[in-house]
Every structure is written in C-alpha cells, then in structure tokens.
Design a protein around this motif. Structure first.
Motif, short mmCIF file in Angstrom:
data_model
loop_
_atom_site.label_atom_id
_atom_site.label_comp_id
_atom_site.label_asym_id
_atom_site.label_seq_id
_atom_site.Cartn_x
_atom_site.Cartn_y
_atom_site.Cartn_z
N ALA A 303 44.47 31.71 85.41
CA ALA A 303 44.93 32.70 84.42
C ALA A 303 46.14 32.16 83.65
O ALA A 303 46.22 32.29 82.42
N ILE A 304 47.07 31.54 84.36
CA ILE A 304 48.27 31.03 83.69
C ILE A 304 47.90 29.93 82.70
O ILE A 304 48.33 29.94 81.53
N LEU A 305 47.08 29.00 83.15
CA LEU A 305 46.73 27.87 82.28
C LEU A 305 45.89 28.33 81.09
O LEU A 305 46.13 27.91 79.95
N ASN A 306 44.91 29.18 81.36
CA ASN A 306 44.07 29.66 80.26
C ASN A 306 44.89 30.45 79.26
O ASN A 306 44.71 30.35 78.04
N LEU A 307 45.78 31.27 79.77
CA LEU A 307 46.63 32.10 78.89
C LEU A 307 47.43 31.22 77.94
O LEU A 307 47.44 31.44 76.72
N TRP A 308 48.06 30.19 78.49
CA TRP A 308 48.89 29.35 77.63
C TRP A 308 48.04 28.49 76.69
O TRP A 308 48.41 28.27 75.54
N TYR A 309 46.91 28.03 77.19
CA TYR A 309 46.04 27.21 76.33
C TYR A 309 45.58 28.04 75.13
O TYR A 309 45.61 27.56 73.98
N LEU A 310 45.19 29.26 75.39
CA LEU A 310 44.69 30.11 74.30
C LEU A 310 45.82 30.53 73.37
O LEU A 310 45.68 30.50 72.13
N LEU A 311 46.94 30.93 73.93
CA LEU A 311 48.05 31.35 73.06
C LEU A 311 48.55 30.21 72.19
O LEU A 311 48.84 30.39 71.00
N LEU A 312 48.62 29.03 72.79
CA LEU A 312 49.13 27.90 72.02
C LEU A 312 48.17 27.50 70.90
O LEU A 312 48.58 26.88 69.91
N GLN A 313 46.92 27.84 71.05
CA GLN A 313 45.97 27.57 69.97
C GLN A 313 45.94 28.69 68.94
O GLN A 313 45.25 28.59 67.93
N HIS A 314 46.62 29.76 69.21
CA HIS A 314 46.72 30.88 68.26
C HIS A 314 48.21 31.19 68.05
O HIS A 314 48.72 32.17 68.59
N PRO A 315 48.88 30.33 67.29
CA PRO A 315 50.34 30.43 67.21
C PRO A 315 50.84 31.78 66.71
O PRO A 315 51.91 32.25 67.14
#
Lengths: 484, 441
Positions: A303-315
């Motif tokens: 959850a932590i990794l996916n959350l950051w991966y997705l958020l960082l791709q949607h600035p």
C-alpha cells in the motif's frame, strides 16, 4: 489410401502440439489497457485462454482481461487450473456475506506454510479466534497506538533523511539531493516493526522477523520456494516457543504515548486466552503470529509503495494531498481501489451454486477477484483512472458491512463481511501515518525514472499490474526546517 | 442473502440448509521434511513433463505420494495401491463424465455399458478386425518409408470404431474427424471445447439420421443396439448415440498399439522373440500398457471430505490418479522403467482393484472401464472392454508383423510417446519405418 483418407496425416487433429509455444509468444506484452486477442467462441464471446493467468503479460496488464471476464464470463471456469473466477463487485460481495455457501476452506493455500490459522475457519469458531487479537488492531486500542506508529516511522525516516544518513542513501554533492530505494529504506521494514511492537516481539528479533516474513511470503501457494517458506515457519516457531514461555511468566504490555497500559501485547493475549476451555498451543499461537506477520507485512508494504508510485505520477494530486492533510485517507483508499496489493480471496462452495447461468459444483475452488471488483465499471466510473477526488469511492471508516450509499461504494481490497481483513484498520493507520511522516520530512520528491522498470516504449514507467511494487527509487531534498 | 447490507444483489441459488460451516481446519501445516525440495510445482504442467514425465512422477511418488498440486488445484495420487484403492471406492470418489467436462452433461444417455450395446460392439469388432487390418495394410505403399502410426495403426483403430457403428465408407473420414474433435473437448483449451461442442452437435445430428434409417431394422451394429435398447423406455435420440460415442474410450486401443510398436522397434530383440505366438504378443501388449500407458491420469472427485493417504481431502476436490506413476511403482514391479515383456511380476489379468488372485499387480488401464468386481463372466456376456481392446491390439499387431517382412525405424532414437497437451493422451503420434521385403524373416 483407406476410407479414412488423410485424417491422421494432416497435423490439425492428430498429434499436433499446439500448446508448446512459450507464453511470452502466446501472450506478448500489449499496450496497457489492451488485451491479446484470444479468439471468440461460437456465440461471438471472447475466449479466455487460461494460460493467460500464468503469463507475465497478465501480471503486468491484468485489467483488460478482467474486463473481458466481467463483461462476458462473470463466472469463468478455468479448466487448466481447475478453479472458477468470480469477477463482478456485486457477486463477490454476495459471496463474502454468504459464509455458509462460500466457505473459507481453500485458504489452505497458505497454510502449508503459515500453519492452521483462523483464515480457514468459519462462523463462531472463526470469530472466537479472530477476536483474541483482532481487538488490538482496531478502535480505541489502535487510536492509542497511533503515536507509537508515528514514532516508528520517524525513527526510520531519520535513517535516510536525517542529518546522519545511512549507507543506503546516495547524496548528490552539488545539490544535496538524496536518492533511496523506498522499499529498502522504509516500506519493507516499517510494517514489520509495527507488527513486532503489537505482537510484543523484542527489537533485537526484528531482522529475523523480516527474513522469516519474506521467506514465508515467497513460499505461499505452490511456489518453487515453498520449502524455504516452510523452513522459515519452523524457525519462527522455534523462536516463538521460547517467547511464549517467557510471556506466560512475564506478560508483555502495549503502552500509549502517556505511558498508560493499553493492554497486553498480542502474544501475551494469545498465551492466556482460553478457547473451548483450553489455552492455545504454541503451534496455534505461532500460526496466528505467522498470519499477523504475513498479513500485516505485505499488504501495508504494498500500500505504501503503490500509494507513492501513483501519487508521484500524478503531481497535481500529490500537491493537493500535501496541501490538505485530510486527503491522505482518500489517497489511501483510492490506491487500494486502483492497485490492490492482494488480488483476491479463495472460497470453496459448500453446495452447487448457479450464478449467471454457470453451475459451480459443490467443493469447487472459487477465486473472488477483489482486484477486478475494484475495477468494475458497474460500480466505479472510469476505473482505470487514478483519482483521489473520485466521488464514487467511499473513503470513510472501514466497515465490516462494506458501504454502498449515495453513489459511493467501499473498495474490496480488504474484502467485506465476516472475513474482512482484521488488519485493515491498522494497515490504514500505518500507511497514512507513515506517508504523512514521509511527506513531512521529504521535500520535492521525484521518481528516479532511470532506475525504474520501463513500459514497452522504453521511456514511460512500467504499469503497476497485479500486486505491489518491488522497488521504488525516489530522490528528495531533506526538509531543513524539520529534522526527523 | 445472508447478512448482505444492501438488497439489490441477486443471490445465487442455494439450498435452504446453510451447511458448510467448519469448526476445524482442513489443511495441515507442512513440516520441513514434508516440503520436498526436489519437486517444483510447475514441473507437472510443463512441456518437459509432457515429453518425459517419469523423473517428476518418480519424485512425487517417492517423496509426497499424495501431492497437493496448487497449480492444477488437485491431489495427485501416485502409488499403485493408492491408485487402485481410489478406483474401487465409488462411495468416496466420483467419476465425472466427459460430457460433464464439456458442459454437455445433460445431452443424451451413455449406453456403452449396457450389455446389448457392448455385445454389438464386441461382435462387430471381432468380426471385422482382420479384414479392416488387411484393407489398411493393402493400401499402404511399402516401397517407401511408412508412418506406422499415422498410416496403419490409427486408421485401423478408428476404422474399427466406425465398423462397430456400421458407418458407411463414404462418411468414415468425416466421422472419425468429428470423433477426434469431440475427444479433444475434455482438454483445458477453451477453443477445443468450443469446437468439441459443435462436433458433438454434428455427431448427434448424424446419429439421428442413422437412427431414423435403422430404427426398425435388425442390424447388428451399435446404433441399432442402442435403438433397440432405448425403445423399451423411449425412442433413442441422436444425443444418446453421440453420448455413447463420446464416453467410449477410443484412446487406449490406438495409444497402446502405437506405444507397443514404438517400444518394440526400440527393443528389436524383444520384437524378434515374439514371432507369431499370440500369447507372447499379449504379454508384450500388457507390458507396453504398463510401461507407457496412453492415459496417464484418471480424474476422480471426492464426494465428501475424505481422510486418505495422510491427507484430509475436502469435498469436491479433484484427485488425479497417476496411472503412469502407479504402473511404474517399484513396490510392485522390479526395474519398472524397463520394458520387459513377459516379466514375472505383472499379472496377466485385468486390474481388479486391490484384489489380486495370483498376488501380482496388473497394469492399470483406466480407459477400459472400471475393474470388474465379478471374477467369473457368464458365457452369454460379452468380454470386458479391457479384453476386447487387448485381443484387438494383439490381432492387429500380429497381422502387421506378418505383413511386414521386417520393420525398422527410419529415425533414431525411435520416436517415443509424448503428450500433446497437459493431461492429454500420451502416445507415439508418428513412427516412420522402413518395411522389409515380404517373407524377409
């Protein structure tokens, strides 16, 4: 030539090996969102070739295939793996609430490694055992633990964002930017540390716990590394046995921020609980510890990794979340809806079940595909779009009953009903509080694109696919105003 | 709907009694010594396994004789005594029809085990086998390399199937093609399934025409026998005939013939020893069937939870009885990987569960029907299917050997059995040979 002509001389029906091609050739990588054409049946419905489920393409790009299944085969029998797939949100919900009809016996896919846990149980037996430790992971007991979770996160962040970073941090001498692999420095270990605290496992055993947890996860469900998982489970038991004896003599306790006792830690609780007039055996306790470690580790890590991966791709969404602390909850739930780390849950039907015209014989294994439910267009509009602002997703308190009202639905990442993940609430707290702490101490976070796996074009980042990120390389500037 | 908080979800149909809640665990924990490091689960579902299953089957049989296969969601039973015990245990283990696996369980009534139908098939095949074999052999151009399987053995085997039903010569090619299409439908491939269902429809329509033409005749073929048999209850339908064809095992005859010849060409000394002795040919066929059975697994389903083989097998589980592993169980057969016609430890009779009249294990052949529980067969009853297949194979093989002056494979090593798909028939599909001059021996 005989009356049978060339029946056996042509290869189409006689001895033709049509299944020998490598899976990568049968299922080449497709652009994300597009499915390999597997043909159609006599009614024109797309065919699902069950080898798909073993292919890398499916792991990387599962959603168009699940869409085919939802639209054309909502109950699909995979004759290669002898299992049924149920893929629509409503059907899965019905199944999860029908504990008698869709029982939990096949959860044994994990038990060869984890041991017998309450995952396999149903009804009152399940609730009794689950309640022994479940209450530590929810409600007031959890609220009083939030401070400890924050402290743990801060301690870990200090090791790579503080003034004296460890060896795993690369620092650009000109700009001062730091580069880390987020799983390695934070996400892998953070949930295990939390779990160890809640269990009452001494700090010095954390490294072993991480190894045992990783090995057990690798050994699940028919993997080639099952033996490694079983060995790790044995080592865990050897350790727990000693700890259990100690806890029987000296109970351990969990404390809140003010030093007040919240209650006994989980192992102490398991040691002293009486079920059916008897205390639990070390074997039972170890199985439940293995379950808590396994369940609490992988899901939260993902959850932590996916959350950051997705958020960082949607600035723009990341900026909104950073500006409004309350949005972390929405981001957490949208992440789990969009990219659930755990694909689903198996069930076994207790009697013949007919669903969408397909009769599932009693005793059959049924995969309830949570990942597909979360992308069901019947429930979530444009399900492949990651949007923390979406109006059709319920982002409030996680409810065992699920939520469906006023056009909003809860996601299926934790399941729903009697077997809703008991770690859902603590996983939520860990992910959100951990992420808040990361956001507090890291500035200008970016994905280190060069170090990440790429998609087909060799430029854009690889899709998340099924499961969770294995690695997430980021760079950041430590905030000067606050030190962890 | 139990406890669902919203009402618009359609509940699946189910009985009113919500049984199924468990109060104890089904799956036991694996101990370290039980988790064999030598078996990798994917090995059972690989191209390598289809080519050469023996090393993996050996490992499974010796390390985890009842193996929980998470990939195929099945329990593999691999030791001889365990396999035979499942075959005779109808109370605990259910056999599902081929039509069930093709989602055609409701189509027609399988009448292959009814005595008049079996009798018609037996009489027709017994009466035709020599003529059919001669006809096929006469059509072969022996001056060039011949594919013994594709040009000789398979045409004979399937011509006999057509002969049993008295299929007109003009239709035979189509009939056999359609039968093969139906046969593929039990494999996992959904394309084959779709095609098999269409082929079943075709067969049913064709059978209906045959029935209309023969219903009131006094023919001695299988179709007429079904028509007469069904007439006592209700008129037979095309579906009944198609169901009977579909459920009848056509693989063991052709597969055992192909594998026998593959093994004999790879062991020319054994071939030379057989001569024209029918008894020796029978022993060679029995040994070939043991050594390389065309049907390597037989599927059973637990009727309810079963405690066996050190496992608790849940209700409805798929149990794959590995005939291949059982037939090479060293507990029963010395040097089981060796092809040794006439071996002393192989019973010459049909397998009969765990009962052994002479103390020896028989070769297991799942396609030829459940083991007979009746040691004596009344004279007016037809032979068992096992005996029919055995005698037919022996007759065909002797005739082929008599026709050929000598036979040698054109390729070395001699092509052996392979499975074309997971769980499918494992046989030698093509066997190019040089045929010698007549009377060369």
């Amino acid at each position: 030539m005989t009356a049978l002509g060339d029946v056996f001389l042509t290869g189409d029906l006689w001895g033709s090996r049509q299944h020998d091609a490598p899976l990568r050739d049968v299922f080449p990588f497709m652009p994300v969102g597009q499915a390999v054409d597997m043909g159609a049946d006599e009614q024109g419905r797309p065919i699902i070739d069950p080898r798909l489920f073993d292919s890398a393409e499916f792991r990387r790009n599962p959603y168009p295939y699940y869409r085919l299944m939802r639209d054309h085969h909502p109950v699909f029998y995979d004759r290669l793996h002898n299992a049924y797939y149920v893929t629509r949100y409503d059907d899965i919900t019905t199944g999860y609430f029908d504990e008698a009809g869709f029982n939990t016996i096949p959860k044994g896919s994990s038990s060869g490694v984890l041991g017998n846990t309450q995952l396999e149980l149903s009804g009152i037996e399940h609730r009794r055992r689950r309640n022994v430790y479940g209450r530590h992971l929810v409600g007031k007991a959890l609220t009083r633990r939030v401070g400890a979770i924050r402290r743990l996160a801060t301690e870990m962040i200090a090791e790579f964002a503080g003034p004296r970073p460890g060896a795993q941090v690369e620092i650009d001498p000109l700009t001062g930017r730091r580069t880390v692999e987020l799983a390695r420095v934070f996400a892998n270990d953070f949930p295990i540390r939390v779990v160890c605290q809640v269990l009452g496992v001494p700090d010095e055993a954390r490294a072993d716990f991480f190894y045992w947890y990783s090995s057990m996860m690798l050994g699940l469900g028919g993997s080639d590394t099952q033996r490694q998982g079983v060995e790790a489970r044995q080592h865990l038991e050897d350790y727990i046995e000693e700890l259990v004896e100690r806890r029987r003599r000296e109970p351990g306790y969990l404390y809140d921020d003010d030093g007040g006792i919240i209650g006994p830690d989980i192992i102490t609780e398991l040691c002293t609980s009486v079920i059916d007039g008897d205390v639990m055996s070390t074997e039972e306790i170890t199985s439940n510890v293995a379950l808590v470690v396994g369940g609490g580790g992988e899901t939260t890590r993902g959850a932590i990794l996916n959350l950051w991966y997705l958020l960082l791709q949607h600035p723009e969404q990341l900026a909104a979340v950073l500006a409004d602390d309350a949005l972390w909850d929405a981001a957490f739930h949208e992440t789990l809806r969009h990219s659930t780390p755990i694909g689903g849950q198996p069930r076994q039907v207790s009697h013949d079940v007919t669903l969408h015209g397909v009769t599932i014989p009693a005793g059959s294994l049924v995969h309830m595909v949570d990942v597909s439910a979360n992308h069901d267009e019947r429930v979530f509009a444009e399900p492949e779009r990651f949007d923390v602002f979406r109006h059709d997703l319920y982002s409030g308190k996680i409810l065992r009953s699920g939520y469906r009202d006023e056009g909003r639905c809860s996601h299926m990442a934790f399941g729903v009903g009697p077997h809703l993940c008991p770690g859902a609430w603590i996983s939520h707290q860990e992910t959100v509080e951990g992420s808040r702490m990361l956001a507090r101490y890291l500035d200008d976070v970016r994905i280190e694109v060069d170090r990440m796996p790429k998609d087909l074009d060799g430029v854009s980042l690889a899709p998340l696919g099924l499961g969770s990120m294995r690695e997430l390389w980021i760079s950041f500037v430590p905030r000067r105003d606050v030190n962890p | 709907m139990t406890g669902c908080p919203w009402g618009e979800v359609a509940a699946p149909s189910r009985p009113t009694d919500p049984s199924g809640l468990r109060s104890y665990e089904v799956y036991q924990r694996l101990r370290v010594h039980e988790a064999s490091p030598v078996i990798r689960p994917r090995q059972l579902w690989s191209a390598e396994f289809r080519d050469d299953p023996w090393p993996v089957l050996h490992a499974v049989r010796e390390h985890t004789p009842c193996y929980r296969d998470w990939i195929g969601n099945a329990f593999w039973v691999t030791r001889y005594d365990d396999v035979t015990s499942v075959f005779v245990d109808d109370a605990n283990f259910e056999t599902r029809t081929r039509r069930w696996s093709m989602e055609l369980a409701h189509r027609g009534r399988d009448r292959r085990h009814e005595i008049p139908v079996t009798g018609a098939e037996t009489r027709r095949i017994d009466g035709a086998v020599e003529a059919v074999t001669a006809r096929v052999l006469d059509a072969v151009d022996r001056t060039r390399p011949v594919d013994l399987v594709r040009e000789v053995l398979a045409p004979i085997a399937y011509d006999l199937v057509a002969e049993a039903a008295d299929i007109p010569a003009v239709d035979r090619s189509w009939f056999v093609r359609t039968l093969l299409r139906v046969g593929r439908g039990t494999a996992w491939d959904p394309r084959w399934l779709d095609d098999a269902r269409q082929a079943f429809d075709d067969l049913s329509r064709y059978a209906q025409e045959l029935l209309e033409a023969r219903r009131h005749g006094d023919g001695d073929d299988v179709v007429c026998a079904i028509a007469r048999q069904a007439a006592r209850e209700a008129p037979a339908t095309g579906d009944d005939v198609a169901a009977t064809w579909c459920e009848t095992d056509h693989d063991t005859l052709v597969g055992s013939l192909a594998n026998l010849w593959s093994l004999l060409l790879a062991h020319p000394d054994e071939l030379a020893r057989l001569g024209d002795d029918r008894r020796l040919w029978k022993l060679a066929w029995l040994e070939a069937l043991r050594h390389s059975p065309p049907l390597m697994t037989a599927s059973r389903w637990t009727r309810h939870e079963v405690e066996r083989f050190g496992m608790l097998i849940p209700a409805g589980a798929l149990v794959l009885c590995s005939v291949g592993a059982a037939n090479r169980d060293p507990r029963q057969f010395a040097d089981p990987d060796e092809f040794r016609p006439g071996r002393k430890d192989l019973c010459q009779r049909e397998a009969r569960g765990q009962y052994r009249a002479d103390g020896l294990a028989s070769t297991i052949s799942p396609g030829t029907g459940a083991p007979s529980r009746f040691p004596a067969v009344p004279e007016d009853r037809p032979r068992s299917r096992f005996a029919l297949v055995r005698d037919t194979a022996v007759t065909v093989s002797r005739q082929v050997w008599s026709w050929a002056g000598s036979l040698s494979s054109t390729v070395q090593p001699v092509p052996g059995p392979r499975a074309v798909t997971d769980g499918g028939v494992r046989m030698c599909w093509s066997l190019p040979v040089h045929v010698g001059e007549r009377g060369a021996r």
